[in-house]
Enzyme design. Structure first.
Site, mmCIF file in Angstrom:
data_model
loop_
_atom_site.group_PDB
_atom_site.id
_atom_site.type_symbol
_atom_site.label_atom_id
_atom_site.label_comp_id
_atom_site.label_asym_id
_atom_site.label_seq_id
_atom_site.Cartn_x
_atom_site.Cartn_y
_atom_site.Cartn_z
ATOM 1 N N HIS A 1 -3.441 3.793 5.309
ATOM 2 C CA HIS A 1 -4.540 2.813 5.235
ATOM 3 C C HIS A 1 -5.828 3.491 4.756
ATOM 4 O O HIS A 1 -6.492 3.023 3.850
ATOM 5 C CB HIS A 1 -4.760 2.194 6.621
ATOM 6 C CG HIS A 1 -5.992 1.352 6.732
ATOM 7 N ND1 HIS A 1 -6.097 0.120 6.141
ATOM 8 C CD2 HIS A 1 -7.189 1.586 7.341
ATOM 9 C CE1 HIS A 1 -7.304 -0.378 6.391
ATOM 10 N NE2 HIS A 1 -7.980 0.502 7.119
ATOM 11 N N ARG B 1 0.873 -1.174 0.000
ATOM 12 C CA ARG B 1 0.000 0.000 0.000
ATOM 13 C C ARG B 1 0.914 1.229 0.000
ATOM 14 O O ARG B 1 1.711 1.412 0.909
ATOM 15 C CB ARG B 1 -0.919 -0.097 1.224
ATOM 16 C CG ARG B 1 -1.461 1.185 1.744
ATOM 17 C CD ARG B 1 -2.700 0.957 2.587
ATOM 18 N NE ARG B 1 -2.495 0.240 3.847
ATOM 19 C CZ ARG B 1 -1.770 0.699 4.867
ATOM 20 N NH1 ARG B 1 -1.137 1.830 4.788
ATOM 21 N NH2 ARG B 1 -1.675 -0.005 5.981
ATOM 22 N N TYR C 1 4.181 3.317 11.865
ATOM 23 C CA TYR C 1 4.447 1.876 11.899
ATOM 24 C C TYR C 1 5.228 1.344 10.688
ATOM 25 O O TYR C 1 5.506 0.162 10.618
ATOM 26 C CB TYR C 1 3.138 1.092 12.076
ATOM 27 C CG TYR C 1 2.077 1.379 11.024
ATOM 28 C CD1 TYR C 1 2.088 0.709 9.808
ATOM 29 C CD2 TYR C 1 1.083 2.336 11.258
ATOM 30 C CE1 TYR C 1 1.124 0.981 8.848
ATOM 31 C CE2 TYR C 1 0.117 2.603 10.310
ATOM 32 C CZ TYR C 1 0.143 1.927 9.099
ATOM 33 O OH TYR C 1 -0.805 2.194 8.150
HETATM 34 C C1 LIG Z 1 -15.496 -6.883 10.076
HETATM 35 C C2 LIG Z 1 -14.637 -5.692 10.195
HETATM 36 N N1 LIG Z 1 -13.809 -5.572 11.257
HETATM 37 C C3 LIG Z 1 -13.002 -4.496 11.365
HETATM 38 C C4 LIG Z 1 -13.010 -3.521 10.413
HETATM 39 C C5 LIG Z 1 -12.083 -2.306 10.525
HETATM 40 N N2 LIG Z 1 -11.055 -2.451 9.524
HETATM 41 C C6 LIG Z 1 -11.119 -1.792 8.360
HETATM 42 S S1 LIG Z 1 -9.857 -2.164 7.354
HETATM 43 C C7 LIG Z 1 -9.173 -3.203 8.480
HETATM 44 C C8 LIG Z 1 -7.889 -3.920 8.179
HETATM 45 C C9 LIG Z 1 -8.027 -4.839 7.039
HETATM 46 O O1 LIG Z 1 -6.789 -5.326 6.674
HETATM 47 P P1 LIG Z 1 -6.572 -6.147 5.356
HETATM 48 O O2 LIG Z 1 -7.569 -7.228 5.248
HETATM 49 O O3 LIG Z 1 -5.137 -6.562 5.318
HETATM 50 O O4 LIG Z 1 -6.904 -5.142 4.186
HETATM 51 P P2 LIG Z 1 -6.179 -3.784 3.771
HETATM 52 O O5 LIG Z 1 -6.946 -2.696 4.437
HETATM 53 O O6 LIG Z 1 -4.768 -3.841 4.191
HETATM 54 O O7 LIG Z 1 -6.335 -3.717 2.305
HETATM 55 C C10 LIG Z 1 -9.939 -3.245 9.626
HETATM 56 C C11 LIG Z 1 -9.605 -4.045 10.806
HETATM 57 C C12 LIG Z 1 -13.887 -3.673 9.326
HETATM 58 N N3 LIG Z 1 -13.977 -2.782 8.341
HETATM 59 N N4 LIG Z 1 -14.680 -4.767 9.239
#
Ligand SMILES: Cc1ncc(C[n+]2csc(CCOP(=O)(O)OP(=O)(O)O)c2C)c(N)n1
Lengths: 434, 383
Positions: free
Chosen positions: B262, B258, B271
Site C-alpha cells: 500500500h 496494486r 493479507y
Molecule cells: C480521510 C482519510 N482517512 C484515512 C486515511 C488513511 N488512509 C490512507 S490510504 C487509505 C486506504 C484508502 O483505500 P482506497 O481508497 O481503496 O485507495 P488505495 O490506497 O487502495 O488506492 C487510508 C484509510 C487518509 N489518508 N485519509
C-alpha cells in the site's frame, strides 16, 4: 572521502530494524541501487538498495544485529556521492542537535531536573504551549518531566500553582480556573461584530467564554436586544428599619437566618407587585400578549466566583420574614458553593439585585429576561438630610428599577419604586400590607 | 396495480477491449494514432520505472513514505488521455502516470514525497490539483470545480480519481450527488485495486460493483478492465464527450490490482496470498499493451528497449535535479516549516518561528537568506 550510509526510517516513524542479511562484503565493487542489506522492521521485511556506486570500505553491522535509525551501517570509498551525505528532508530539521560529535542522549536526559537555560526551543506540545500562554507561564522556566525533557501540561499547571518565584501562591487568573478544556469558537449572536486585530498593538490573551460566563453573555445579549429598557431611581429613608433590623438581628440569627435588607426588600417588592401586576409579567412577542403571573417568585442575584447566578425564592407572598431570612441565607450559600438545585434557578417572576454590601451609590440593572422588571439596591449609608426644616442624619438606601417599557410606563415605575421605598421606610406598614 | 417494478434508467456494463492475452476486440478498438499510442505507453513506463526508483530512494532515506502506483498506470493513463489540456485533472495519490503526462516534472513528484511543499505546486499552465492524500476529499474539490465550470459556462471537463475504499466515505456520496444534481461535467474514475490498505473489497461493501453506485445518483456507470488502457480510454472518452456536451457526470470503475505494498511502510504478505499476487502480475497492463503495440507495428522490441533506456536516463537526471533542490539552502531552511500552514500566520506560530530563528542564530546555523529578513511573517493584516 568515505561515504557513510545510515539506517533510514524505513516506515513511518520506525526506530530500529533487525539485520536479516548482509548482501555485500568489504572490498566489493557495488552499483547504485544494488541490494546491500535485508532488514526487518516492525512493519515489514525490506531490502535496502545501495545509495551510491563505489567500493565497500567497512561494514559496521552484522546479521542478527538490531540497529537504531541513524546508525552508520556501511561506508563506501571512491564513490561519487550520487546520494547526499545526509538524507534530505526530515533530517535537516533535526540537524543542529545531531551533528554534534558526542552522543546526545545522556545530555538530553539531564534536562528534566533543571529549568533550561532559556534560549533554545522548549519541547512541548501545542496544547501545553497554549495552556502556558493562558496561565501566563514562561515555558522556559518550567522543568519538563516528559520524555527527553518535554514539558507536560501538568508541569505547567504545577509551575503556575507554585508561582513564578517558586514559593508564593501565584495570583489566580481568570483562565486558570478552567484550564485547557477543548474549546470550539462559537459566536454568541447571530451577527457578531467585527473586531480589529488587537495583536497589532501588543500582546493579547483570548479566554473562552465557558459555561456560566457564556450563559450570562447569551442571556444579557437576549435581554439587551429584546427588552427596551428604561430605568428610574429613588431612595428610601430606612432609619427606622435599620434600628429594627439591628435590634432583632441576633434573634433571627438564632433561627438560622440573617436579617438583611434583601429580606425586607423581598416583602416590599411583592406588596408592590400585587398593586402593579404588570411588573410581574412577561411579554409574549410571538402572540402579542402580556403574560401576567399570579405567583410571586423573586430571584435574588448572587455573586459567585464563577459569575452571577440568580436563584429564586418561590412564593414570597406566602412566607414570613423569619422563613425568608432562613431560606435566603441557605440558598445564597448553596449558590456560592455551586450546589444550588436546578429547579431553584428557574421560574422567577421578578429579580432583586443588591450590590449594597459591595458598594456603589447607584446602578442601572439589566432586566433578567424574560421578566418585566428588576429592582436594584445600592449601598445604604448615613446621610445628612433635611427633615422638617432641619438637617438630620438618616440611613438612606438608593434604589433603582429597570423595566420593559413595552409593558410598563415610567410613571408606573416611579410609583412602584415609591411604594417599595415607603414600605421600607415604615416597617409597620410593611407588616400590615403583606 | 399497486405493486410493480420501477424501471431504473441505467444498466451497468462491463468493458474490455484488450484482454490479458493482448487480443483486441476490433469492433471496440478506439481510433488512436501510432503517436497517441506511443505517448501513452511512454508515460506508463515512465511511471512504472519512476515508481521503482522511488522505492529505492525511500529505502535509502532520500525521500519519505509514499504510496506506490505500479499497477495503476492503465486506469490513470487511459482516462487522462481523453482530456484536453485545458480540462481539469484532480488526482488522488496513485495517478503518477497521468500527472507526468499532464506535465508534472518527475523531480516535483520526488519533492512531494520528500516532504517539500514545492512538490504540491502545479507547473505553470497545468490545470491540475496537487496530489491528495486525505482519502476521498478530492472528489468534492472536483465536484466543486465542475459546478464552477457550469456557472462560468466554460466547456471544461473535470477528471478525478479515488480508490475503492474511498467509495465508502461520505465525501464520495456527497460529491456524486452534487455533481449529478448540478449536472456538473465531472468524470469520476475509481482505481479499484480491491484493497483499502489491508481491507479487501468484500469487507468494504456488499454490492457487486462500484459502478452500480452511479444508479443512485442518476448518472451512467460503467465497469472497465482497469489493466486495459484502451478500454479505459474508450470509456473515459465517451464520458468526457457527454460531460462536455452538457450531459453531466459519469462514474467509471477500473478494476485493477496494486502490484506493490500500500505504501512503503506496508507488508502486503500479511493479507494477500502469493498466488493472488502472481495471478494479477500476469494481467499487468504494460505487458499486454507492449504486445499490442508490437502486433500493430507501432513499437517493436528494439524500439522498446531504447525507450526504456531513455526513460532510465530521464529518471536519473530528475533524481539529480531533485537532490540539488532538496539540498539547496532554501529548501533545507528549517524555518520553512512555518510557511504555507495559514494564510495569516497566528501570532503564537510567529513567536515559535522567531524562537527557532534565535536558536539557529545562536548555533551559527541560521541560513544566510534569513539573516536579513525581519519578521516578514508578522504584522500582516487580516485579509
Ligand atoms: C480521510 C482519510 N482517512 C484515512 C486515511 C488513511 N488512509 C490512507 S490510504 C487509505 C486506504 C484508502 O483505500 P482506497 O481508497 O481503496 O485507495 P488505495 O490506497 O487502495 O488506492 C487510508 C484509510 C487518509 N489518508 N485519509
Amino acid at each position: 572521502m568515505a561515504i557513510e550510509f545510515k539506517l533510514p526510517d524505513l516506515g513511518e516513524g520506525i526506530h530500529e530494524a533487525e539485520i536479516l542479511e548482509v548482501k555485500v562484503k568489504v572490498g566489493d565493487q557495488v552499483k547504485e541501487d544494488q541490494p546491500i542489506f535485508e532488514v526487518e522492521t516492525d512493519k515489514a521485511v525490506v531490502e535496502i538498495p545501495c545509495p551510491v556506486a563505489g567500493r565497500v570500505e567497512q561494514i559496521l553491522v552484522k546479521k542478527g544485529d538490531t540497529v537504531k535509525v541513524g546508525t552508520v551501517m556501511i561506508t563506501f570509498a571512491g564513490a561519487a556521492p550520487a546520494a547526499p551525505e545526509k538524507p534530505a528532508a526530515a533530517e535537516a530539521a533535526r540537524a543542529p542537535e545531531e551533528k554534534r560529535p558526542a552522543p546526545a542522549a545522556p545530555e538530553r536526559q539531564a534536562v528534566p531536573v533543571q529549568a533550561r537555560a532559556g534560549e533554545g526551543p522548549v519541547p512541548a506540545t501545542p496544547a501545553t504551549r497554549r495552556l502556558a500562554r493562558e496561565l501566563g507561564v514562561d515555558l522556559r522556566q518550567v522543568p519538563g518531566s516528559g520524555p527527553a525533557g518535554r514539558v507536560l501540561a501538568d508541569d505547567v499547571r504545577a509551575f503556575a500553582g507554585r508561582g513564578a518565584g517558586g514559593r508564593e501562591e501565584a495570583p489566580r487568573r481568570f483562565a486558570e480556573r478552567e484550564p485547557a478544556e477543548p474549546f470550539t469558537p462559537q459566536p454568541i449572536t447571530a451577527e457578531p461584530a467585527e473586531l480589529p486585530r488587537f495583536e497589532r498593538w501588543g500582546q493579547v490573551e483570548r479566554v473562552p467564554l465557558r459555561s456560566l460566563r457564556r450563559k450570562i453573555a447569551l442571556s444579557m445579549t437576549q435581554s439587551w436586544t429584546h427588552i427596551p429598557r428604561v430605568s428610574s431611581f429613588d431612595e428610601a429613608d430606612i432609619t427606622l428599619l435599620e434600628s429594627l433590623r439591628q435590634k432583632h438581628e441576633t434573634q433571627f440569627l438564632k433561627n438560622g437566618g440573617k436579617l438583611t435588607l434583601t429580606v425586607f426588600a423581598l416583602k416590599a417588592v411583592v406588596a408592590a407587585l400585587q398593586q402593579f401586576p404588570q411588573f410581574n409579567s412577561s411579554l409574549d412577542e410571538s402572540t402579542g400578549e402580556i403574560v401576567l403571573k399570579h405567583y410571586y417568585n423573586i430571584g435574588v442575584a448572587v455573586a459567585t466566583n464563577r459569575g452571577l447566578i440568580v436563584p429564586v425564592v418561590k412564593d414570597v407572598n406566602k412566607k414570613g420574614i423569619g422563613a425568608l431570612a432562613a431560606e435566603l441565607q441557605e440558598m445564597a450559600q448553596k449558590t456560592r458553593d455551586g450546589k444550588v438545585e436546578l429547579e431553584r434557578l428557574q421560574g422567577g417572576t421578578f429579580t432583586i439585585t443588591n450590590i449594597g454590601p459591595i458598594g456603589g451609590t447607584g446602578m442601572v440593572p439589566m432586566v433578567n429576561f424574560p421578566e418585566a422588571a428588576i429592582l436594584g439596591m445600592a449601598r445604604s449609608a448615613q446621610k445628612p438630610v433635611v427633615r422638617n426644616g432641619a438637617i438630620e442624619v438618616r440611613w438612606i438606601l438608593p434604589l433603582a428599577i429597570s423595566f420593559d417599557h413595552r409593558i410598563c410606563d415610567g410613571a408606573e415605575a416611579a410609583r412602584f419604586l415609591r411604594h417599595v421605598a415607603e414600605l421600607l421606610e415604615d416597617p409597620l406598614q410593611l407588616l400590615v400590607e403583606v | 396495480m399497486p405493486k410493480k417494478p420501477i424501471k431504473l434508467p441505467e444498466n451497468i456494463e462491463y468493458l474490455s477491449i484488450l484482454d490479458e492475452n493482448a487480443k483486441v476486440d476490433k469492433e471496440l478498438e478506439p481510433k488512436l494514432s501510432a503517436d497517441d499510442l506511443k505517448t501513452m505507453y511512454r508515460y506508463m513506463v515512465l511511471a512504472r520505472r519512476g515508481d521503482e526508483r522511488m522505492l529505492n530512494l525511500q529505502r535509502q532515506g532520500r525521500i519519505g513514505t509514499f504510496p506506490q502506483s505500479s499497477g495503476h498506470e492503465a486506469v490513470s493513463m487511459g482516462s487522462v488521455y481523453a482530456l484536453e489540456k485545458s480540462d481539469w485533472h484532480v488526482p488522488a495519490y496513485r495517478e503518477f502516470a497521468g500527472m507526468l503526462y499532464r506535465g508534472w516534472p518527475l523531480e516535483t513528484m520526488f519533492l512531494y514525497w520528500g516532504g517539500f511543499e514545492e512538490g504540491a505546486v502545479p507547473p505553470e499552465g497545468v490545470n491540475d490539483l496537487p496530489i491528495c492524500v486525505p482519502v476521498g476529499s478530492q472528489l468534492l474539490h472536483a465536484a466543486g470545480i465542475g459546478m464552477a465550470m457550469r456557472f462560468k459556462e466554460e466547456k471544461k471537463v473535470v477528471l478525478t480519481y479515488f480508490g475503492d475504499g474511498s467509495s465508502s466515505e461520505g465525501d464520495f456520496h456527497e460529491a456524486l450527488n452534487f455533481a449529478s444534481v448540478f449536472n456538473a461535467p465531472v468524470v469520476f474514475v475509481c482505481q479499484n485495486n480491491q484493497y483499502a490498505i489491508s481491507v479487501p473489497l468484500a469487507r468494504q461493501m456488499k454490492c457487486e460493483t462500484i459502478a452500480q453506485r452511479a444508479v443512485s445518483y442518476g448518472m451512467p456507470g460503467v465497469k472497465v478492465d482497469g489493466n486495459d488502457v484502451l478500454a479505459m480510454y474508450a470509456a473515459t472518452a465517451a464520458a468526457v464527450e457527454r460531460a462536455r456536451a452538457g450531459g453531466g457526470p459519469t462514474l467509471i470503475e477500473g478494476l485493477t490490482y496494486r502490484m506493490t505494498p500500500h505504501t512503503t511502510s506496508d507488508d502486503p504478505k500479511r493479507y494477500r496470498s502469493e498466488e493472488e499476487m502472481k495471478q494479477w502480475a500476469n494481467k499487468d497492463s504494460l505487458i499486454r499493451f507492449a504486445r499490442y503495440l508490437e502486433d500493430k507495428g507501432v513499437l517493436d522490441g528494439d524500439a522498446r528497449k531504447k525507450l526504456h533506456e531513455e526513460i532510465d536516463e530521464e529518471i536519473k537526471a530528475a533524481v539529480k535535479r531533485f537532490e540539488e533542490q532538496a539540498q539547496s539552502e532554501e529548501l533545507l531552511n528549517p524555518l520553512r516549516m512555518f510557511d504555507y500552514l495559514y494564510a495569516d500566520t497566528p501570532p503564537d506560530l510567529d513567536e515559535q518561528r522567531e524562537e527557532l530563528k534565535r536558536f539557529l542564530a545562536k548555533k551559527g546555523k541560521l541560513p544566510a537568506s534569513e539573516a536579513g529578513k525581519e519578521q516578514a511573517h508578522t504584522g500582516r493584516e487580516r485579509g
